[in-house]
Design a protein around this motif. Structure first.
Motif, PDB file in Angstrom:
ATOM      1  N   TYR B  89       0.841  -1.194   0.000  1.00 39.76           N
ATOM      2  CA  TYR B  89       0.000   0.000   0.000  1.00 39.76           C
ATOM      3  C   TYR B  89       0.875   1.242   0.000  1.00 39.76           C
ATOM      4  N   ILE B  90       1.262   1.654  -1.204  1.00 41.46           N
ATOM      5  CA  ILE B  90       2.174   2.793  -1.298  1.00 41.46           C
ATOM      6  C   ILE B  90       1.396   4.099  -1.238  1.00 41.46           C
ATOM      7  N   ILE B  91       0.322   4.163  -2.001  1.00 39.10           N
ATOM      8  CA  ILE B  91      -0.370   5.445  -2.149  1.00 39.10           C
ATOM      9  C   ILE B  91      -1.172   5.797  -0.907  1.00 39.10           C
ATOM     10  N   VAL B 148     -15.878  -1.427  -9.599  1.00 36.17           N
ATOM     11  CA  VAL B 148     -15.628   0.002  -9.379  1.00 36.17           C
ATOM     12  C   VAL B 148     -15.138   0.234  -7.953  1.00 36.17           C
ATOM     13  N   LEU B 149     -15.746  -0.463  -6.996  1.00 36.07           N
ATOM     14  CA  LEU B 149     -15.315  -0.316  -5.604  1.00 36.07           C
ATOM     15  C   LEU B 149     -13.874  -0.790  -5.429  1.00 36.07           C
ATOM     16  N   CYS B 150     -13.533  -1.915  -6.065  1.00 32.31           N
ATOM     17  CA  CYS B 150     -12.160  -2.419  -5.977  1.00 32.31           C
ATOM     18  C   CYS B 150     -11.182  -1.368  -6.478  1.00 32.31           C
ATOM     19  N   ASN B 151     -11.595  -0.644  -7.519  1.00 35.18           N
ATOM     20  CA  ASN B 151     -10.734   0.394  -8.070  1.00 35.18           C
ATOM     21  C   ASN B 151     -10.666   1.614  -7.173  1.00 35.18           C
ATOM     22  N   VAL B 156      -8.672  -0.048   1.092  1.00 39.51           N
ATOM     23  CA  VAL B 156      -8.989  -1.448   1.353  1.00 39.51           C
ATOM     24  C   VAL B 156      -8.350  -2.361   0.310  1.00 39.51           C
ATOM     25  N   THR B 157      -8.518  -2.015  -0.949  1.00 38.16           N
ATOM     26  CA  THR B 157      -8.106  -2.939  -2.010  1.00 38.16           C
ATOM     27  C   THR B 157      -6.833  -2.501  -2.727  1.00 38.16           C
ATOM     28  N   ASN B 158      -6.289  -1.371  -2.344  1.00 37.84           N
ATOM     29  CA  ASN B 158      -5.104  -0.824  -3.007  1.00 37.84           C
ATOM     30  C   ASN B 158      -5.407  -0.363  -4.429  1.00 37.84           C
ATOM     31  N   GLY B 159      -6.684  -0.187  -4.739  1.00 39.47           N
ATOM     32  CA  GLY B 159      -7.082   0.383  -6.020  1.00 39.47           C
ATOM     33  C   GLY B 159      -6.557  -0.365  -7.221  1.00 39.47           C
ATOM     34  N   PRO B 160      -6.308   0.366  -8.309  1.00 37.56           N
ATOM     35  CA  PRO B 160      -5.893  -0.290  -9.557  1.00 37.56           C
ATOM     36  C   PRO B 160      -4.542  -1.003  -9.437  1.00 37.56           C
ATOM     37  N   LEU B 161      -3.748  -0.656  -8.428  1.00 39.08           N
ATOM     38  CA  LEU B 161      -2.447  -1.307  -8.285  1.00 39.08           C
ATOM     39  C   LEU B 161      -2.593  -2.785  -7.955  1.00 39.08           C
ATOM     40  N   PRO B 246      -8.155  -5.285  -9.925  1.00 44.28           N
ATOM     41  CA  PRO B 246      -9.567  -5.247 -10.339  1.00 44.28           C
ATOM     42  C   PRO B 246      -9.789  -5.715 -11.769  1.00 44.28           C
ATOM     43  N   THR B 247      -8.787  -5.579 -12.651  1.00 44.24           N
ATOM     44  CA  THR B 247      -9.009  -5.966 -14.047  1.00 44.24           C
ATOM     45  C   THR B 247      -9.212  -7.464 -14.210  1.00 44.24           C
ATOM     46  N   LEU B 248      -8.807  -8.208 -13.179  1.00 41.93           N
ATOM     47  CA  LEU B 248      -8.948  -9.665 -13.253  1.00 41.93           C
ATOM     48  C   LEU B 248     -10.407 -10.079 -13.139  1.00 41.93           C
ATOM     49  N   PHE B 249     -11.219  -9.249 -12.481  1.00 46.28           N
ATOM     50  CA  PHE B 249     -12.575  -9.673 -12.125  1.00 46.28           C
ATOM     51  C   PHE B 249     -13.632  -8.893 -12.900  1.00 46.28           C
ATOM     52  N   THR B 250     -13.424  -8.783 -14.204  1.00 47.05           N
ATOM     53  CA  THR B 250     -14.429  -8.069 -14.996  1.00 47.05           C
ATOM     54  C   THR B 250     -15.503  -9.049 -15.456  1.00 47.05           C
ATOM     55  N   PHE B 251     -16.432  -8.532 -16.254  1.00 42.58           N
ATOM     56  CA  PHE B 251     -17.515  -9.351 -16.789  1.00 42.58           C
ATOM     57  C   PHE B 251     -16.973 -10.482 -17.654  1.00 42.58           C
ATOM     58  N   PHE B 252     -15.775 -10.275 -18.161  1.00 38.29           N
ATOM     59  CA  PHE B 252     -15.096 -11.266 -18.975  1.00 38.29           C
ATOM     60  C   PHE B 252     -15.029 -12.627 -18.272  1.00 38.29           C
ATOM     61  N   LEU B 253     -14.735 -12.588 -16.980  1.00 36.90           N
ATOM     62  CA  LEU B 253     -14.642 -13.810 -16.181  1.00 36.90           C
ATOM     63  C   LEU B 253     -15.990 -14.527 -16.166  1.00 36.90           C
TER      64      LEU B 253
END
Lengths: 297, 343
Positions: B89-91, B148-151, B156-161, B246-253
């Protein structure tokens, strides 16, 4: 917040909302007749934008020719989509139809990815729309003003077709009852094709304006406008054309104004529409102008 | 020997066989094969639990990616040591109770499942007020909201990182163990009176209601069970690939899961298992089409996205022409197996 900024945001909201409205009309028309969420509808935006790009850059057509061309080609794609993906499933369970629609959406996106590539392209925006005018001390891009005007013109054209012509009458009949419509000697497949044609052409118009507003065209650009337009259609009352446009305006305004008033919420902007959707379904499932949904079997 | 005893014995033998094969791969297989087998097991777990909602209850739920994400993040946050968290958690630093929590792998993964179940319970009230297309779009929206929340919730989730450097706890035993437990539990649920009620709701909700079945209660049960196993798989997935974002858990999955259960046959657990295994294998086998091809005279450069074109086409062809998929609604059982060979 000063009143100038507020007015500015209001106009932005109306402009965005009219785009949602244009796309939402296509959803609502198809839903009205087939009771199907046409998941691939959003991808028609992307398709229209690419056709417009190629027509303008490759064949060097002026924009007033290339844009109508893109709209017509997209309309035809809409008919092809119906014939290929939905027509074989007319008598199938609804869940199959929906899965087919999702498949069609992914197919279109990935075909674009394979044939065109994932690198976003700049949209050749005609200079006519680049002008900035001052109005009551506001600086507004002409495009922002044109968008709602075009939407309203197209909407009135569509309302004329649906409520004043024979084809429109047949469409309204088909949205009530398939069997009876057939008994009245109406060619149902033709009516469905026309519905897809009109809806897809409106989506194409929306797609071109979207691409002019956010001039980055990529294979997945239609996903979010598509989803939000669908939510707009539900908000307005699905199956109701005026409702879809109204829902689009409300959603666009809401999105812009919420971010304008509470800038901290900017990163939640994409979630806002879905929260609205859940609230609408909880408290007024038929939307603002919708009639109770009849389950056609 | 009567049938029940025979079936029990055969089930036991197949289990031993399965774990024997796994042992061989664990000892002598290459990392690549072990990875595919792990993927396979996680897909099997996901597909079987997803099929419980889509196939057995006949409800088009499009948000399993949300539950997988919730499970993955919960488990990852629990297994990471406070020091690792500080480095990730850098940011924005991790908020209070989470930054000092630390739990063993098993508890973390289970907690992931429980967390997914809690979210499923919260969302179930708006979800089950509607049916059909609306339900599909609400669950899809839920998946998007979670993404969106994950981002956005960086504390909590470290955002897009995303979270990096998780310990690779998931091995063949964990992934396949969970898969077997999931299959057994969900099959038992489907064959119980609850499962019968779920199928009744699928076939005709009004008739089911007239028989005294409460649709909400049964759908909720299926939804919670499905969410729990999706969450558990999410935890396993996180500790298999060791990096989540977050990109791992898109609608694609979700779309991939949908392909698995449709190809296998909506409503069949056996079908879901076959579909998941085919998908895990096919996804690797089809890498050829995206790699550059050399025909001696000329070379075709790699085409990214070609695999998804093929998968989408397979989905559409199956749903339009062979709507029943591989298994239809049938299940594999030993009687069918032997009955076939006696003739």
């Amino acid at each position: 917040m000063t009143s100038t900024i507020f007015l500015q945001q209001l106009i932005n909201g109306i402009s965005l909302g009219s785009l949602y409205g244009l796309v939402a009309v296509g959803y609502t028309m198809v839903y009205g007749i087939l009771r199907l969420i046409n998941f691939a509808h959003g991808d028609l935006l992307m398709f229209a934008a690419y056709v417009a790009i190629y027509a303008t850059t490759l064949s060097a057509l002026p924009w007033f020719l290339s844009f109508p061309l893109a709209i017509i080609v997209t309309g035809v794609l809409g008919i092809v989509l119906d014939r290929a993906a939905y027509k074989p499933l007319r008598n199938a369970p609804r869940i199959s139809l929906l899965i087919s629609a999702i498949g069609a959406s992914f197919l279109l996106e990935n075909l674009a990815l394979v044939f065109i590539g994932g690198v976003p392209r700049a949209f050749p925006r005609p200079e006519v729309f680049d002008k900035v005018i001052s109005l009551f001390g506001l600086r507004i891009q002409v495009l922002t003003l044109y968008t709602p005007i075009v939407t309203l013109v197209l909407l009135f054209g569509l309302l004329y077709i649906v409520f004043r012509t024979k084809v429109g009458k047949a469409m309204r009949a088909a949205s009530k009852d398939f069997e009876t419509t057939r008994l009245m000697g109406i060619n149902l497949d033709r009516i469905i094709s026309i519905t897809f044609l009109l809806g897809s052409m409106l989506a194409a118009a929306g797609g071109i304006m979207w691409a002019m507003k956010y001039p980055q065209v990529n294979p997945f650009m239609g996903v979010f406008p598509g989803l939000k337009a669908f939510i707009a259609a539900v908000l307005g009352g699905i199956g109701n054309i005026t409702g879809a446009v109204l829902g689009g305006f409300l959603l666009g305004l809401g999105e812009i104004l919420i971010v304008a008033f509470v800038p901290e919420l900017a990163q939640y902007r994409d979630a806002f529409a879905f929260v609205i959707l859940i609230l609408v379904l909880l408290f007024r499932p038929t939307g603002i102008m919708g009639e109770p949904i009849i389950d056609k079997s | 020997m009567n049938r029940e005893k025979r079936n029990l014995l055969l089930n036991g033998i197949s289990l031993i066989l399965l774990f024997g094969i796994l042992y061989l791969f664990d000892q002598y297989g290459s990392d690549y094969h072990v990875r595919i087998l792990n993927n396979m097991a996680i897909f099997v777990t996901l597909a079987v639990s997803y099929n419980l909602i889509n196939g057995i209850c006949g409800i088009l739920h499009l948000g399993p990616n949300a539950f997988i994400a919730i499970g993955a993040y919960t488990a990852a946050l629990l297994t990471m040591s406070p020091l690792e968290k500080q480095m990730n958690y850098i940011i924005q630093p991790l908020i209070w109770p989470l930054n000092s929590l630390h739990a063993p792998f098993v508890i973390s993964v289970l907690a992931g499942g429980v967390m997914a179940t809690i979210f499923a319970f919260l969302i179930s009230f708006p979800v089950f007020r509607v049916r059909g297309d609306y339900l599909a779009i609400v669950t899809l929206g839920f998946g998007e909201v979670i993404r969106v929340l994950c981002n956005a919730l960086q504390g909590v989730t470290n955002g897009p990182l995303g979270l990096k450097g998780l310990s690779p706890f998931t091995n063949l035993w964990w992934s396949w163990g969970v898969a077997v437990v999931t299959i057994v539990l969900i099959t038992r649920l489907i064959n119980s009176s609850y499962g019968l009620a779920m199928k009744a709701i699928r076939d005709d909700e009004i008739a089911a209601r007239a028989m005294g079945i409460d649709p909400f209660r049964h759908l909720l049960l299926a939804f919670l069970v499905s969410a729990f196993f999706s969450g558990v798989s999410g935890g396993l997935l996180a500790h298999l690939i060791t990096t989540i974002s977050p990109t791992l858990f898109t609608f694609f999955l979700t779309f991939n899961l949908l392909i698995m259960i449709v190809v296998g046959g909506l409503g069949s657990t056996t079908g879901a298992i076959i579909g998941a295994m085919l998908f895990a294998w096919g996804g690797e086998a089809l890498r050829i089409v995206e790699a550059p091809m050399n025909f001696g005279f000329f070379t075709i450069p790699g085409i990214p996205g070609m695999r998804m074109v093929i998968f989408s086409l397979i989905l559409m062809v199956v749903i339009i022409f062979v709507r029943r998929g591989i298994m239809g609604r049938n299940e594999f059982n030993w009687d069918w197996f032997f009955g076939r060979h006696q003739k």
